[in-house]
Design a protein around this motif. Structure first.
Motif, PDB file in Angstrom:
ATOM      1  N   LEU A   1     152.026 122.277  69.032  1.00  0.00           N
ATOM      2  CA  LEU A   1     152.543 121.051  69.627  1.00  0.00           C
ATOM      3  C   LEU A   1     153.814 120.568  68.930  1.00  0.00           C
ATOM      4  N   HIS A   2     153.856 120.684  67.611  1.00  0.00           N
ATOM      5  CA  HIS A   2     154.925 120.052  66.821  1.00  0.00           C
ATOM      6  C   HIS A   2     155.933 121.036  66.228  1.00  0.00           C
ATOM      7  N   ARG A   3     155.822 122.331  66.530  1.00  0.00           N
ATOM      8  CA  ARG A   3     156.634 123.312  65.815  1.00  0.00           C
ATOM      9  C   ARG A   3     158.136 123.031  65.917  1.00  0.00           C
ATOM     10  N   GLU A   4     158.605 122.562  67.062  1.00  0.00           N
ATOM     11  CA  GLU A   4     160.037 122.280  67.205  1.00  0.00           C
ATOM     12  C   GLU A   4     160.463 121.109  66.329  1.00  0.00           C
ATOM     13  N   ARG A   5     159.563 120.154  66.105  1.00  0.00           N
ATOM     14  CA  ARG A   5     159.895 119.018  65.247  1.00  0.00           C
ATOM     15  C   ARG A   5     159.991 119.428  63.778  1.00  0.00           C
ATOM     16  N   LEU A   6     159.416 120.568  63.438  1.00  0.00           N
ATOM     17  CA  LEU A   6     159.404 120.996  62.044  1.00  0.00           C
ATOM     18  C   LEU A   6     160.566 121.920  61.700  1.00  0.00           C
ATOM     19  N   THR A   7     161.395 122.247  62.674  1.00  0.00           N
ATOM     20  CA  THR A   7     162.460 123.228  62.433  1.00  0.00           C
ATOM     21  C   THR A   7     163.812 122.586  62.136  1.00  0.00           C
ATOM     22  N   GLY A   8     163.974 121.304  62.381  1.00  0.00           N
ATOM     23  CA  GLY A   8     165.280 120.669  62.176  1.00  0.00           C
ATOM     24  C   GLY A   8     165.207 119.543  61.175  1.00  0.00           C
ATOM     25  N   ALA A   9     166.275 118.762  61.136  1.00  0.00           N
ATOM     26  CA  ALA A   9     166.381 117.661  60.183  1.00  0.00           C
ATOM     27  C   ALA A   9     165.343 116.581  60.447  1.00  0.00           C
ATOM     28  N   ILE A  10     164.853 116.545  61.679  1.00  0.00           N
ATOM     29  CA  ILE A  10     163.866 115.515  62.021  1.00  0.00           C
ATOM     30  C   ILE A  10     162.603 115.649  61.176  1.00  0.00           C
ATOM     31  N   ALA A  11     162.333 116.856  60.681  1.00  0.00           N
ATOM     32  CA  ALA A  11     161.143 117.070  59.849  1.00  0.00           C
ATOM     33  C   ALA A  11     161.177 116.199  58.600  1.00  0.00           C
ATOM     34  N   ASP A  12     162.371 115.868  58.117  1.00  0.00           N
ATOM     35  CA  ASP A  12     162.497 115.040  56.924  1.00  0.00           C
ATOM     36  C   ASP A  12     162.063 113.600  57.169  1.00  0.00           C
ATOM     37  N   GLU A  13     161.952 113.227  58.449  1.00  0.00           N
ATOM     38  CA  GLU A  13     161.547 111.864  58.786  1.00  0.00           C
ATOM     39  C   GLU A  13     160.033 111.744  58.979  1.00  0.00           C
ATOM     40  N   ILE A  14     159.323 112.861  58.842  1.00  0.00           N
ATOM     41  CA  ILE A  14     157.868 112.883  59.008  1.00  0.00           C
ATOM     42  C   ILE A  14     157.217 112.877  57.628  1.00  0.00           C
ATOM     43  N   ASP A  15     156.075 112.225  57.517  1.00  0.00           N
ATOM     44  CA  ASP A  15     155.322 112.209  56.262  1.00  0.00           C
ATOM     45  C   ASP A  15     155.152 113.637  55.751  1.00  0.00           C
ATOM     46  N   PRO A  16     155.628 113.963  54.536  1.00  0.00           N
ATOM     47  CA  PRO A  16     155.527 115.338  54.017  1.00  0.00           C
ATOM     48  C   PRO A  16     154.101 115.876  54.009  1.00  0.00           C
ATOM     49  N   ARG A  17     153.116 115.009  53.835  1.00  0.00           N
ATOM     50  CA  ARG A  17     151.725 115.467  53.835  1.00  0.00           C
ATOM     51  C   ARG A  17     151.287 115.897  55.229  1.00  0.00           C
ATOM     52  N   VAL A  18     151.785 115.204  56.232  1.00  0.00           N
ATOM     53  CA  VAL A  18     151.497 115.600  57.617  1.00  0.00           C
ATOM     54  C   VAL A  18     152.188 116.922  57.932  1.00  0.00           C
ATOM     55  N   VAL A  19     153.448 117.047  57.501  1.00  0.00           N
ATOM     56  CA  VAL A  19     154.184 118.298  57.709  1.00  0.00           C
ATOM     57  C   VAL A  19     153.452 119.463  57.065  1.00  0.00           C
ATOM     58  N   ALA A  20     152.975 119.274  55.843  1.00  0.00           N
ATOM     59  CA  ALA A  20     152.285 120.353  55.121  1.00  0.00           C
ATOM     60  C   ALA A  20     151.034 120.799  55.871  1.00  0.00           C
ATOM     61  N   ARG A  21     150.281 119.851  56.404  1.00  0.00           N
ATOM     62  CA  ARG A  21     149.063 120.213  57.128  1.00  0.00           C
ATOM     63  C   ARG A  21     149.392 120.919  58.445  1.00  0.00           C
TER      64      ARG A  21
END
Length: 446
Positions: free
Chosen positions: A307-327
């Motif tokens: 669901l979120h893979r595209e959000r994790l590939t660009g600069a927008i990933a830096d705006e997401i809680d790092p713990r959520v990104v890691a999971r």
């Protein structure tokens, strides 16, 4: 007050829906914790309350829920608002052009939409910490600030703090039952598919469920009917209901706090005295699920990554809680063949467990520990992930096996914090589960 108590005031003419809505907004305004709600719908709510008051005064009430306030987790589309799912990266999305299907059904019952409640970002934590919109504090804590539980954190706190009588949450791995247990209220996770998911932001579609957080089981039953578009509940109190339950011997008590076990066992003893039949057995699926996650990864992370893979590939990933990104990134390790195997094994384990239970309900502690303090979790990622995993463990079994479940307060553990008693049934056994929970709620609470 509970939904039932407020309904009595409205239909007896003691208070009008407008007075109740005004009192709700006044209470929210005076409440010191400003992280419970992410948006309020005062104009809409007052309009809906006025319409309800007119119907009631003219003898045209839509039912017992007409004029009752309700809050919605920030995953449900509300006309005119962007659905942010607890994340700032979605805050600039286009506003929803219509309410989510279940929001519209509840509106048709006459309930008054108060606002949207805070949550774990993208619904991906059982703890309830949100670095963007703040973390609602557990109102039951008397010593240190404690977590509300997630991901339906604001929904649980809004009810537990007495701001609204009921709020709606979502549950993918425990996100209704966990915050209900931590805050000492009732949380009902319905069977998957019982309600429409149209207009609800997903996490993992093969696991996502909905349900109410409320003060009583009766309230949950009334709201459940509205969420299905039913004109009245099909669950009624039945004093002849006999409780036949299974208590698992494996998995759910590992590392449990002594206070949690004592409160749960005391509730079991009360139930047994009231005539319940209790059998303690091993549920092989619990061990198999743990082994499956180690070998192939978790189903929730696989679907969340898709669901979120595209959000994790660009600069927008830096705006997401790092713990959520890691999971979420953990799901990248799950191959397509792994994912297919997980679904096949899930179907087999679900069928085998249903045969093992033979129509009985299952009972165990909603969570193996009480709500932990917030500060230590903020400063230690390892502690956060370990605590999150343990928090989600017991409820997660039910999501994987497609169970319905209701968490009912059964006492207190460490620091006087609430303990939840989780009663579960196989998929589709919602009427049986709610009927039994309604009959035995007072016994469980003690």
């Amino acid at each position: 007050m509970s939904v039932a108590e407020l309904s009595m005031l409205i239909h007896s003419g003691i208070m009008s829906p407008v007075e109740i809505a005004e009192a709700v907004f006044d209470a929210i305004d005076r409440h010191p914790d400003k992280s419970v709600f992410v948006s309020l719908l005062k104009d809409r709510a007052m309009s809906e309350a006025a319409a309800a008051a007119k119907r009631v005064s003219e003898g045209r009430a839509l039912g017992w829920l007409d004029g009752i306030p309700i809050a919605w987790k920030d995953l449900f589309d509300i006309e005119g608002l962007a659905t942010t799912a607890g994340s700032t990266v979605l805050s600039h999305n286009a506003a929803a052009t219509k309410d989510a299907a279940v929001v519209d059904l509840v509106r048709q019952s006459g309930m008054v939409a108060i606002g949207r409640t805070n949550m774990s970002e993208f619904a991906f934590s059982g703890i309830g910490i949100n670095p963007h919109y703040g973390t609602p504090h557990n109102p039951r804590s008397t010593d240190v600030p404690r977590v509300p539980g997630g991901s339906s954190s604001g929904s649980a706190v809004a009810v537990a703090a007495g701001l609204v009588p009921v709020a709606i949450g979502t549950d993918t791995g425990g996100s209704i039952r966990i915050p209900a247990a931590f805050n000492g209220i009732v949380g009902y996770k319905a069977s998957r598919g019982r309600y429409s998911m149209n207009g609800v932001f997903p996490l993992a579609e093969s696991l996502d469920c909905l349900g109410p957080l409320s003060r009583t089981v009766q309230d949950a039953i009334w709201v459940d009917a509205a969420m299905r578009g039913a004109t009245r509940p099909d669950v009624m109190r039945n004093t002849d209901t006999k409780l036949d339950i299974v208590v698992p011997e494996n998995g759910v008590f590992d590392g449990a706090e002594s206070g949690v076990v004592e409160a749960f066992e005391a509730a079991l003893a009360r139930l047994e005295k009231a005539g319940a039949r209790i059998e303690r057995i091993r549920i092989p699926a619990f061990d198999a699920i743990a082994d499956l996650v180690k070998a192939r990864g978790a189903l929730v992370t696989a679907e969340a990554f898709a669901l979120h893979r595209e959000r994790l590939t660009g600069a927008i990933a830096d705006e997401i809680d790092p713990r959520v990104v890691a999971r979420i990134r953990l799901g990248e390790k799950t191959t397509m063949s792994d994912y297919i195997d997980i679904l096949d094994i899930r179907r087999r384990l679900t069928q085998e467990t249903e045969e093992l239970l033979a129509g009985r309900l299952v009972a165990f502690p909603s969570i193996a520990h009480v709500a932990p303090a917030i500060d230590p979790l903020l400063g230690d990622d390892d502690l956060f992930f370990a605590t999150n995993g343990k928090t989600l463990r017991n409820t997660g079994f039910g999501n994987f096996l497609d169970w319905c479940g209701v968490s009912i307060p059964c006492g207190t553990g460490d620091a006087g914090m609430p303990v939840g008693f989780l009663l579960s049934g196989v998929a589709g056994d919602d009427t049986k589960l709610l009927t039994t929970a309604l009959q035995y709620e007072d016994v469980i609470r003690g």
